[in-house]
Design a protein around this motif. Structure first.
Motif, PDB file in Angstrom:
ATOM      1  N   SER A   1      31.094  56.484  32.254  1.00 17.60           N
ATOM      2  CA  SER A   1      30.406  57.158  31.148  1.00 17.60           C
ATOM      3  C   SER A   1      28.925  57.325  31.443  1.00 17.60           C
ATOM      4  O   SER A   1      28.348  58.396  31.187  1.00 17.60           O
ATOM      5  CB  SER A   1      30.591  56.365  29.848  1.00 17.60           C
ATOM      6  N   MET A   2      28.293  56.293  31.984  1.00 25.14           N
ATOM      7  CA  MET A   2      26.875  56.405  32.325  1.00 25.14           C
ATOM      8  C   MET A   2      26.649  57.454  33.401  1.00 25.14           C
ATOM      9  O   MET A   2      25.643  58.166  33.398  1.00 25.14           O
ATOM     10  CB  MET A   2      26.343  55.035  32.766  1.00 25.14           C
ATOM     11  N   GLY A   3      27.608  57.552  34.323  1.00 19.30           N
ATOM     12  CA  GLY A   3      27.508  58.603  35.333  1.00 19.30           C
ATOM     13  C   GLY A   3      27.589  59.987  34.736  1.00 19.30           C
ATOM     14  O   GLY A   3      26.860  60.900  35.138  1.00 19.30           O
ATOM     15  N   VAL A   4      28.454  60.145  33.734  1.00 18.18           N
ATOM     16  CA  VAL A   4      28.566  61.438  33.032  1.00 18.18           C
ATOM     17  C   VAL A   4      27.256  61.781  32.332  1.00 18.18           C
ATOM     18  O   VAL A   4      26.802  62.931  32.352  1.00 18.18           O
ATOM     19  CB  VAL A   4      29.724  61.396  32.013  1.00 18.18           C
ATOM     20  N   VAL A   5      26.622  60.770  31.721  1.00 17.66           N
ATOM     21  CA  VAL A   5      25.341  60.997  31.043  1.00 17.66           C
ATOM     22  C   VAL A   5      24.287  61.473  32.037  1.00 17.66           C
ATOM     23  O   VAL A   5      23.572  62.458  31.795  1.00 17.66           O
ATOM     24  CB  VAL A   5      24.868  59.712  30.337  1.00 17.66           C
ATOM     25  N   LEU A   6      24.188  60.787  33.165  1.00 16.83           N
ATOM     26  CA  LEU A   6      23.202  61.171  34.178  1.00 16.83           C
ATOM     27  C   LEU A   6      23.469  62.571  34.712  1.00 16.83           C
ATOM     28  O   LEU A   6      22.545  63.362  34.914  1.00 16.83           O
ATOM     29  CB  LEU A   6      23.210  60.165  35.329  1.00 16.83           C
ATOM     30  N   GLN A   7      24.754  62.898  34.914  1.00 17.42           N
ATOM     31  CA  GLN A   7      25.097  64.215  35.433  1.00 17.42           C
ATOM     32  C   GLN A   7      24.814  65.307  34.416  1.00 17.42           C
ATOM     33  O   GLN A   7      24.413  66.421  34.774  1.00 17.42           O
ATOM     34  CB  GLN A   7      26.574  64.241  35.835  1.00 17.42           C
ATOM     35  N   ALA A   8      25.025  65.004  33.137  1.00 17.99           N
ATOM     36  CA  ALA A   8      24.815  66.000  32.086  1.00 17.99           C
ATOM     37  C   ALA A   8      23.365  66.447  31.995  1.00 17.99           C
ATOM     38  O   ALA A   8      23.076  67.581  31.605  1.00 17.99           O
ATOM     39  CB  ALA A   8      25.268  65.440  30.733  1.00 17.99           C
ATOM     40  N   PHE A   9      22.435  65.563  32.377  1.00 22.37           N
ATOM     41  CA  PHE A   9      21.018  65.893  32.315  1.00 22.37           C
ATOM     42  C   PHE A   9      20.451  66.289  33.682  1.00 22.37           C
ATOM     43  O   PHE A   9      19.244  66.399  33.841  1.00 22.37           O
ATOM     44  CB  PHE A   9      20.226  64.709  31.752  1.00 22.37           C
ATOM     45  N   SER A  10      21.332  66.476  34.636  1.00 22.92           N
ATOM     46  CA  SER A  10      20.905  66.864  35.979  1.00 22.92           C
ATOM     47  C   SER A  10      21.229  68.330  36.222  1.00 22.92           C
ATOM     48  O   SER A  10      22.309  68.799  35.853  1.00 22.92           O
ATOM     49  CB  SER A  10      21.619  66.000  37.027  1.00 22.92           C
ATOM     50  N   PRO A  11      20.302  69.088  36.820  1.00 16.03           N
ATOM     51  CA  PRO A  11      20.545  70.508  37.053  1.00 16.03           C
ATOM     52  C   PRO A  11      21.603  70.777  38.114  1.00 16.03           C
ATOM     53  O   PRO A  11      22.171  71.858  38.165  1.00 16.03           O
ATOM     54  CB  PRO A  11      19.177  71.038  37.496  1.00 16.03           C
ATOM     55  N   HIS A  12      21.867  69.775  38.993  1.00 13.18           N
ATOM     56  CA  HIS A  12      22.843  69.954  40.060  1.00 13.18           C
ATOM     57  C   HIS A  12      23.757  68.739  40.131  1.00 13.18           C
ATOM     58  O   HIS A  12      23.428  67.660  39.638  1.00 13.18           O
ATOM     59  CB  HIS A  12      22.143  70.158  41.404  1.00 13.18           C
ATOM     60  N   PHE A  13      24.920  68.942  40.749  1.00 14.86           N
ATOM     61  CA  PHE A  13      25.840  67.831  40.948  1.00 14.86           C
ATOM     62  C   PHE A  13      25.190  66.814  41.880  1.00 14.86           C
ATOM     63  O   PHE A  13      24.725  67.166  42.965  1.00 14.86           O
ATOM     64  CB  PHE A  13      27.152  68.335  41.540  1.00 14.86           C
ATOM     65  N   GLY A  14      25.164  65.542  41.417  1.00 15.70           N
ATOM     66  CA  GLY A  14      24.482  64.543  42.222  1.00 15.70           C
ATOM     67  C   GLY A  14      24.946  63.137  41.937  1.00 15.70           C
ATOM     68  O   GLY A  14      26.156  62.880  41.805  1.00 15.70           O
ATOM     69  N   PHE A  15      23.976  62.225  41.816  1.00 15.80           N
ATOM     70  CA  PHE A  15      24.276  60.791  41.708  1.00 15.80           C
ATOM     71  C   PHE A  15      25.191  60.481  40.524  1.00 15.80           C
ATOM     72  O   PHE A  15      26.149  59.690  40.654  1.00 15.80           O
ATOM     73  CB  PHE A  15      22.970  60.004  41.585  1.00 15.80           C
ATOM     74  N   GLY A  16      24.905  61.061  39.363  1.00 11.28           N
ATOM     75  CA  GLY A  16      25.710  60.773  38.180  1.00 11.28           C
ATOM     76  C   GLY A  16      27.170  61.146  38.375  1.00 11.28           C
ATOM     77  O   GLY A  16      28.079  60.372  38.027  1.00 11.28           O
ATOM     78  N   GLY A  17      27.418  62.330  38.927  1.00  8.51           N
ATOM     79  CA  GLY A  17      28.786  62.766  39.154  1.00  8.51           C
ATOM     80  C   GLY A  17      29.497  61.896  40.172  1.00  8.51           C
ATOM     81  O   GLY A  17      30.669  61.539  39.991  1.00  8.51           O
ATOM     82  N   ILE A  18      28.788  61.534  41.231  1.00 13.34           N
ATOM     83  CA  ILE A  18      29.381  60.672  42.258  1.00 13.34           C
ATOM     84  C   ILE A  18      29.704  59.297  41.683  1.00 13.34           C
ATOM     85  O   ILE A  18      30.757  58.707  41.975  1.00 13.34           O
ATOM     86  CB  ILE A  18      28.426  60.547  43.461  1.00 13.34           C
ATOM     87  N   LEU A  19      28.798  58.774  40.857  1.00 10.46           N
ATOM     88  CA  LEU A  19      29.021  57.462  40.238  1.00 10.46           C
ATOM     89  C   LEU A  19      30.279  57.469  39.372  1.00 10.46           C
ATOM     90  O   LEU A  19      31.098  56.544  39.426  1.00 10.46           O
ATOM     91  CB  LEU A  19      27.802  57.076  39.403  1.00 10.46           C
ATOM     92  N   SER A  20      30.456  58.518  38.576  1.00  8.58           N
ATOM     93  CA  SER A  20      31.643  58.625  37.723  1.00  8.58           C
ATOM     94  C   SER A  20      32.911  58.709  38.548  1.00  8.58           C
ATOM     95  O   SER A  20      33.922  58.063  38.243  1.00  8.58           O
ATOM     96  CB  SER A  20      31.530  59.856  36.812  1.00  8.58           C
TER      97      SER A  20
END
Length: 250
Positions: free
Chosen positions: A56-75
């Protein structure tokens, strides 16, 4: 957006499908009675809840990121670990993996084709996949609920305390304002007509038409009735609304 969608789906599929296939082949020779204690511990509710909260925290980070990155990978890694452990333990199945991938694809389609229905189906599909992969449905329900609370709190904290904006919906919402500073004009404001005289072609009750030279314009009287073929003076222009006053009384 289609390129990003293909990239995310490809990464998710590869990271989940290939390791799971290798692990299930290896685990095929291991009887269920010989599953190690650490493996059983990794399927406990507290560990499952922690993994879903990390996702879930990864989804939050990805949602506020302009590109696919750390948040998406974490999830993806958190979900990968969850499904690998539960598949080795004999709880998750290939059907649940299929539901997970299908749900992610539907959520990505919601970004491309907004409306709410596709996204809701995707969200429900992921929930069903998680529920069917856990050791106990009730424990999984509590873990999912906790992860959703973390997701909502994370969104609120990012927006309220850090002033972040959701980049996830940039393609769904028109951000450009159509104001005059950017060159947009809803209706031509013909202030050059102020003070000019025209001849009414129809009675004004209070609206009607008048001839300004060779141009027919729609006008509105200042308040009272004005007969046809009367000389009027333009006293106000508000967008397409042209207000006139009779020039003289017969």
């Amino acid at each position: 957006m289609p390129k990003t969608t293909i990239l995310i789906v490809a990464i998710l599929t590869v990271l989940i499908a290939i390791p799971l296939h290798a692990i299930t082949v290896y685990a095929a020779d291991v009887e269920s009675q010989q599953v190690n204690g650490w493996l059983l511990w990794m399927t406990q509710p507290i560990v499952v809840t922690l993994l879903l909260c990390i996702a879930s925290m990864g989804v939050v980070l990805q949602a506020f990121s302009p590109h696919f990155g750390f948040g998406g990978i974490l999830s993806i890694l958190a979900l990968l670990f969850f499904y690998v452990i539960h598949m080795i333990a004999g709880y998750a199945t290939w059907q649940s993996i299929f539901l997970l991938v299908l749900g992610v694809i539907l959520l990505l389609l919601e970004v491309i084709v907004p409306g709410g229905i596709v996204g809701s189906l995707g969200f429900a599909t992921i929930i069903i996949s998680l529920l069917s992969s856990g050791t106990d449905t009730m424990h999984m329900a509590y873990a999912i609920l906790t992860a959703l609370i973390v997701l909502v709190l994370g969104m609120v904290i990012m927006m309220k305390f850090f002033g972040k904006k959701l980049n996830l919906f940039n393609k769904m919402v028109l951000n450009d304002s159509t104001d005059t500073e950017k060159g947009y004009v809803s209706n031509k404001n013909r202030i050059d007509l102020l003070g000019q005289e025209a001849i009414t072609t129809t009675p004004l009750r209070p609206s009607g038409t008048a001839m300004l030279g060779e141009e027919r314009i729609d006008v509105v009287s200042e308040g009272g009735y004005i007969d046809a073929h009367k000389k009027v003076t333009i006293i106000k222009v508000e967008g397409v609304r042209i207000v006139v006053r009779e020039s003289h009384k017969d």
